[in-house]
Design an enzyme around this catalytic site. Structure first.
Site, PDB file in Angstrom:
ATOM      1  N   GLU A   1      33.938  57.428  39.850  1.00 17.50           N
ATOM      2  CA  GLU A   1      34.655  56.944  38.671  1.00 17.50           C
ATOM      3  C   GLU A   1      35.907  57.770  38.402  1.00 17.50           C
ATOM      4  OE1 GLU A   1      34.328  54.278  37.032  1.00 17.50           O
ATOM      5  OE2 GLU A   1      32.436  53.561  37.845  1.00 17.50           O
TER       6      GLU A   1
ATOM      7  N   CYS B   1      39.105  37.219  38.117  1.00 24.48           N
ATOM      8  CA  CYS B   1      39.873  37.074  36.874  1.00 24.48           C
ATOM      9  C   CYS B   1      41.019  38.097  36.891  1.00 24.48           C
ATOM     10  CB  CYS B   1      38.947  37.293  35.673  1.00 24.48           C
ATOM     11  SG  CYS B   1      39.677  36.749  34.123  1.00 24.48           S
TER      12      CYS B   1
ATOM     13  N   CYS C   1      40.171  30.638  38.585  1.00 23.79           N
ATOM     14  CA  CYS C   1      39.222  30.065  37.625  1.00 23.79           C
ATOM     15  C   CYS C   1      38.270  29.069  38.295  1.00 23.79           C
ATOM     16  CB  CYS C   1      39.966  29.393  36.485  1.00 23.79           C
ATOM     17  SG  CYS C   1      40.956  30.543  35.532  1.00 23.79           S
TER      18      CYS C   1
ATOM     19  N   CYS D   1      35.269  30.797  39.472  1.00 29.96           N
ATOM     20  CA  CYS D   1      34.711  31.787  38.541  1.00 29.96           C
ATOM     21  C   CYS D   1      33.279  31.427  38.137  1.00 29.96           C
ATOM     22  CB  CYS D   1      35.597  31.867  37.307  1.00 29.96           C
ATOM     23  SG  CYS D   1      34.940  32.989  36.066  1.00 29.96           S
TER      24      CYS D   1
ATOM     25  N   CYS E   1      34.032  30.236  29.282  1.00 25.75           N
ATOM     26  CA  CYS E   1      35.360  30.818  29.066  1.00 25.75           C
ATOM     27  C   CYS E   1      36.209  29.926  28.152  1.00 25.75           C
ATOM     28  CB  CYS E   1      36.054  31.013  30.413  1.00 25.75           C
ATOM     29  SG  CYS E   1      37.694  31.738  30.236  1.00 25.75           S
TER      30      CYS E   1
END
Ligand code: SF4
Length: 413
Positions: free
Chosen positions: A58, A214, A221, A224, A230
């Protein structure tokens, strides 16, 4: 207490939340990228080592692309497979391994925090997001949530740039996405959405969706897995968000999460109406006089004086020609005089302002500064003694200049 946000900006239907989790996790199981820290987090029985591995990944992933991080991560984990091993490393070794990854303070802070875990926490990583954030230097709310959910199974959400984009689109949040009201709301949503049986996978799935589907400019889309949840996608298709309120934006002007009334939905942008960012502040305008001071070196080749910048602030520790920030709107004569006085401090002898030859101006745009360098040159006949009490300085040939730690702006000069 402030009124709760309008329903269209919330996930208030438990059945919808359940369906969204299921669709997202099923997609993640099918499509997730194969990344070394994921493999380790999924298979490593030692909880401490799981936490350490996710933490390293991270920190490396902040400001850096996944493809670049993989090699660094693998080398790091090979060299320092445990917190204890990292705690014993020297800063020089850490910097050597980090070389090329940028933002060097990240490696240093990681190592300092590892030392703290070993010396103050008996070598045991904190196990909750709250403790990770409180006890580990350099670990903020996002990193703490990522480590706690991925390594220790804590059902806590995460909000990073990818999650901001996905959630703002899912719920048509068009107010400035870096405002505290929006950020708080996004954290609340992330905590509502996170799947308590697979929190680490859920968080990674949401981030993965933002990174691969996205995406900022041309989201996919059609592919997705959560498009049926959404609002931005619905609005693009049908011209209205769902659940359909009476007006397209709730209470235009009043809703703290809708686009401002002055910047309504733009149908040519489709789902990329969201998220919205505040207009960037105009860059600071700065003017700096700089002098290319030249002497004949011992082999007859020209040499130039470079000096080192302070260890903090803009271009910390880099080398440059002697330079002096100027006030705005000075007459050329005054600029020249101020630069001559500045050079005198370096040269230990008076410098006549008229001996400085004006060469031209160089403009360089830093992320937040519009810098103009006013460039002069001065040829020295004799030698000069550099004052060791001033910042580090040295004479370099042109080749040595280009091999030194100098900024792009100075190369332009
Ligand atoms: Fe993003 Fe489009 Fe999926 Fe909505 S449907 S979450 S805008 S990719």
């Amino acid at each position: 207490a402030p009124a709760p946000p309008p329903a269209r900006h919330l996930f208030s239907d438990p059945a919808e939340v359940e369906a969204l989790r299921g669709n997202l996790l099923a997609w993640y199981d099918r499509c997730k990228r194969d990344l070394p820290w994921r493999a380790l987090a999924a298979t490593e029985p030692d909880a401490n080592r799981r936490g350490y591995a996710v933490w390293v990944s991270e920190i490396m992933l902040q400001q850096t692309q996944v493809a670049t991080v993989i090699d660094y991560y693998n080398r790091w984990m090979q060299k320092w497979p445990t917190l204890q091993a990292l705690a014993q490393a020297s800063l020089e070794e850490v910097n050597e391994l980090w070389a090329g990854l940028g933002y060097y303070s990240r490696g240093k802070r990681l190592q300092q925090a590892a030392r703290k875990v070993v010396s103050e926490l008996a070598g045991r990583m904190p196990r909750t997001a709250e403790d990770l954030q409180k006890l580990l230097p350099g670990v903020g709310r996002y990193t703490a949530g990522a480590i706690a959910s991925i390594s220790y199974g804590q059902a806590t959400g995460v909000v990073d740039g990818n999650v901001i984009r996905v959630l703002c689109r899912l719920r048509c949040i068009g107010a400035n996405s870096s405002s505290p009201a929006v950020i708080d709301h996004l954290w609340d949503m992330a905590n509502v959405l996170v799947d308590s049986s697979r929190p680490g996978d859920f968080n990674q799935a949401l981030m993965e969706l933002g990174a691969t589907v996205c995406v900022p400019k041309a989201p996919l889309c059609g592919e997705c897995p959560v498009k049926q949840h959404c609002q931005a996608w619905r609005r693009k298709l049908f011209g209205k968000p769902l659940p359909v309120p009476d007006v397209e934006d709730c209470g235009v002007g009043d809703c703290p999460l809708c686009p401002p009334a002055t910047e309504p939905w733009d149908s040519s942008l489709g789902v990329t109406n969201f998220p919205r960012k505040a207009a960037k502040k105009p860059p600071r305008v700065m003017r700096t006089a700089t002098c290319v001071l030249e002497r004949r070196g011992c082999h007859g080749a020209p040499e130039y004086l470079i000096v080192q910048r302070p260890n903090s602030g803009l271009l910390a520790g880099l080398w440059e020609f002697p330079s002096l920030p100027l006030a705005q709107d000075l007459q050329e004569e005054t600029e020249r005089k101020e630069l001559a006085d500045h050079l005198q401090a370096w040269m230990g002898q008076p410098v006549a302002a008229k001996s400085l030859q004006f060469i031209g101006e160089v403009i360089h745009i830093f992320s937040h500064i519009h810098q103009t360098y006013v460039v002069y040159s001065l040829h020295l006949d004799g030698d000069m003694t550099l004052d060791p009490a001033l910042s580090p300085s040295r004479w370099v040939t042109e080749d040595e200049f280009h091999a030194s730690a100098v900024s792009t702006a100075m190369k332009k000069v």
